[in-house]
Structures are given as C-alpha cells and as structure tokens.
Scaffold this motif. Structure first.
Motif, PDB file in Angstrom:
ATOM      1  N   ALA A   1       0.698  -1.621   0.500  1.00  0.00           N
ATOM      2  CA  ALA A   1       0.020   0.367   0.353  1.00  0.00           C
ATOM      3  C   ALA A   1       0.688   0.986  -0.241  1.00  0.00           C
ATOM      4  O   ALA A   1       0.273   1.975  -0.301  1.00  0.00           O
ATOM      5  N   GLY A   2       1.987   1.461   0.077  1.00  0.00           N
ATOM      6  CA  GLY A   2       2.804   2.537   0.084  1.00  0.00           C
ATOM      7  C   GLY A   2       3.006   2.568   1.958  1.00  0.00           C
ATOM      8  O   GLY A   2       3.751   3.335   2.012  1.00  0.00           O
ATOM      9  N   MET A   3       2.567   1.953   2.590  1.00  0.00           N
ATOM     10  CA  MET A   3       3.202   2.603   3.959  1.00  0.00           C
ATOM     11  C   MET A   3       2.708   3.876   4.228  1.00  0.00           C
ATOM     12  O   MET A   3       1.993   4.129   3.847  1.00  0.00           O
ATOM     13  N   TYR A   4       2.723   4.256   5.891  1.00  0.00           N
ATOM     14  CA  TYR A   4       2.050   5.913   5.879  1.00  0.00           C
ATOM     15  C   TYR A   4       2.781   6.655   4.897  1.00  0.00           C
ATOM     16  O   TYR A   4       4.273   6.533   5.023  1.00  0.00           O
ATOM     17  N   ARG A   5       2.180   7.639   5.318  1.00  0.00           N
ATOM     18  CA  ARG A   5       2.127   9.240   4.511  1.00  0.00           C
ATOM     19  C   ARG A   5       3.589   9.669   5.458  1.00  0.00           C
ATOM     20  O   ARG A   5       3.308   9.803   6.859  1.00  0.00           O
ATOM     21  N   CYS A   6       4.731  10.809   5.853  1.00  0.00           N
ATOM     22  CA  CYS A   6       5.605  10.938   6.262  1.00  0.00           C
ATOM     23  C   CYS A   6       5.038  12.650   6.358  1.00  0.00           C
ATOM     24  O   CYS A   6       5.866  13.073   6.274  1.00  0.00           O
ATOM     25  N   ILE A   7       3.682  12.450   7.655  1.00  0.00           N
ATOM     26  CA  ILE A   7       3.467  13.964   7.354  1.00  0.00           C
ATOM     27  C   ILE A   7       3.360  14.354   8.749  1.00  0.00           C
ATOM     28  O   ILE A   7       3.455  13.173   9.641  1.00  0.00           O
ATOM     29  N   ASP A   8       2.892  15.344   9.209  1.00  0.00           N
ATOM     30  CA  ASP A   8       2.870  15.663  10.504  1.00  0.00           C
ATOM     31  C   ASP A   8       1.308  14.972  11.275  1.00  0.00           C
ATOM     32  O   ASP A   8       1.512  15.313  12.661  1.00  0.00           O
ATOM     33  N   ALA A   9       0.549  15.345  10.500  1.00  0.00           N
ATOM     34  CA  ALA A   9      -0.933  14.558  11.460  1.00  0.00           C
ATOM     35  C   ALA A   9      -1.666  14.247  10.375  1.00  0.00           C
ATOM     36  O   ALA A   9      -1.688  14.532   9.048  1.00  0.00           O
TER      37      ALA A   9
END
Length: 232
Positions: A160-168
């Motif tokens: 799925a591409g794992m978590y997006r590296c975002i702030d929230a």
C-alpha cells in the motif's frame, strides 16, 4: 510472529511504563518482538528502552509515520502493530491482535482508546473519538485508525506504500489505501490506555483544531506543528 513498533521522542517519563505493559502480555514473549524507533531523543529514552525492547534504533525517515515505516521494514513478523510511547497496553493486546488476524481475512485491524488520566473531560473527549470511529467504520466512510492502536498485514502494508511522512493525519489516511487491498476491521474491544497530556497542556479545542487544520491541508502546514511536541 507479531512485531510491535513504538515511535519515541524524548519519552523518558513514559517509555518504561509502555514497554513494561508490553512485556506483561498473555502470550509468550518469544511470539512477538518490540521495536523502538527513536526520533533522536535528547533525554534517556533509548537508554531506558534498550533493556525492555528487542531493537532500539534512530529513525531515518521523517515524522512519526516515517518512524513507523522504519520499524515495519525492520520487523520480522507477518503482522506489524503500532502504538505510542505514552500509551498503556492491556495484557491481552498482542493476543487479541493475533487472534483477529488468524480468524479473519483482514489487512488492517484497529481498536478504541480510553484515557489514562482521570477526569470527566478526558472521558468525554475519548467517548467522542470512539463514537466517531465506530460511525465511520459501520458507514464505511472514514476509518479512524489511530496509530496508537492499529495493526497491519505487513506485506499488504508495504504494498500500500506504508504511512505518508506527514505531520498529522497519516494514521487516518493509510486506511483509505489499505481498504483497496482487503478488509479493514474495527475490534471495539481492542482498547489501549491513551495519554491526554496534549489536551491537558495545550487545550482540547486547540489541539483538535490544529490537527484538523493540518489534515485539511494534506498533512503539512508550515504555520502549525503537531508532532514532536515538548511536554512539561
């Protein structure tokens, strides 16, 4: 095996309590591993975590989502569970995660939260969050999959591409991609103790409004920072 990933940053006040709750599970310790992924803490977080975890290392990716991704890539388990360093896990947490994945054809599992700290306001805040979570699940609209209490089929998570590296909002967004690969399931009895320290220090309305503002802007907002807060 189940791999439990715990992101940390300056958590010397909480990390032992969290890891001790993970050590006191109803399943044998050799059936799961604990991976602590640290955001280069300036306190004794890593020192305190090392005796209680199988692996402790400094994250290479950005933000809390990146820390979870780093942990998933280092994991040995077919299932990767995530929680937070200021949470307390019930004794059957790992067992219940394993049972859900064994008995159901799912790619992601998530649960509910209850406040560690006392107070009517804290309880009401999380009643609202849990109600929103249940409504979203049963209407198949928004899967409110908090990163402090969720688990993935590791192969599907990577696909799925794992978590997006975002702030929230990373833990809210990931479920929308996971549901394209299989079933995302809510177990209301999979409950963890959730720290209300952010809301107590910065205010409930302000904290929720900041989170919502960042989420509506796609997860990043230069004027507001949600992750790696300093707590008193």
């Amino acid at each position: 095996m189940i791999s439990v990933v715990v992101p940390t940053y300056n958590e010397e006040q909480n990390i032992e309590r969290c890891l001790e709750s993970l050590a006191d599970q109803t399943v044998p310790r050799e059936t799961y591993e604990v991976i602590v992924v640290d955001g280069n803490s300036k306190d004794r977080t890593r020192e305190l975590a090392e005796p209680l975890a199988d692996s402790v290392f400094i994250q290479k990716s950005k933000r809390v989502g990146g820390a979870r991704n780093d942990g998933a890539m280092a994991a040995s388990g077919e299932v990767v569970a995530t929680t937070d360093a200021d949470c307390i896990l019930p004794r059957d947490w790992v067992e219940r995660i394993g049972r859900n994945f064994a008995e159901r054809e799912i790619v992601q599992l998530y649960g509910t939260v209850y406040p560690i700290e006392d107070g009517v306001r804290n309880r009401l805040s999380l009643v609202g969050a849990n109600t929103f979570s249940r409504l979203g699940y049963h209407t198949r609209t928004i899967y409110f999959t908090l990163g402090c209490n969720t688990a993935f089929d590791r192969d599907a998570f990577i696909r799925a591409g794992m978590y997006r590296c975002i702030d929230a909002g990373d833990d809210l967004e990931i479920a929308q991609r996971m549901r394209k690969l299989g079933k995302v399931y809510l177990d209301p009895d999979l409950a963890v103790g959730f720290s209300m320290r952010r809301y107590q220090q910065f205010g409930t309305i302000k904290s929720i409004s900041e989170w919502l503002y960042i989420v509506l802007r796609g997860g990043d907002a230069s004027s507001v920072t949600y992750s790696q807060r300093e707590y008193k």
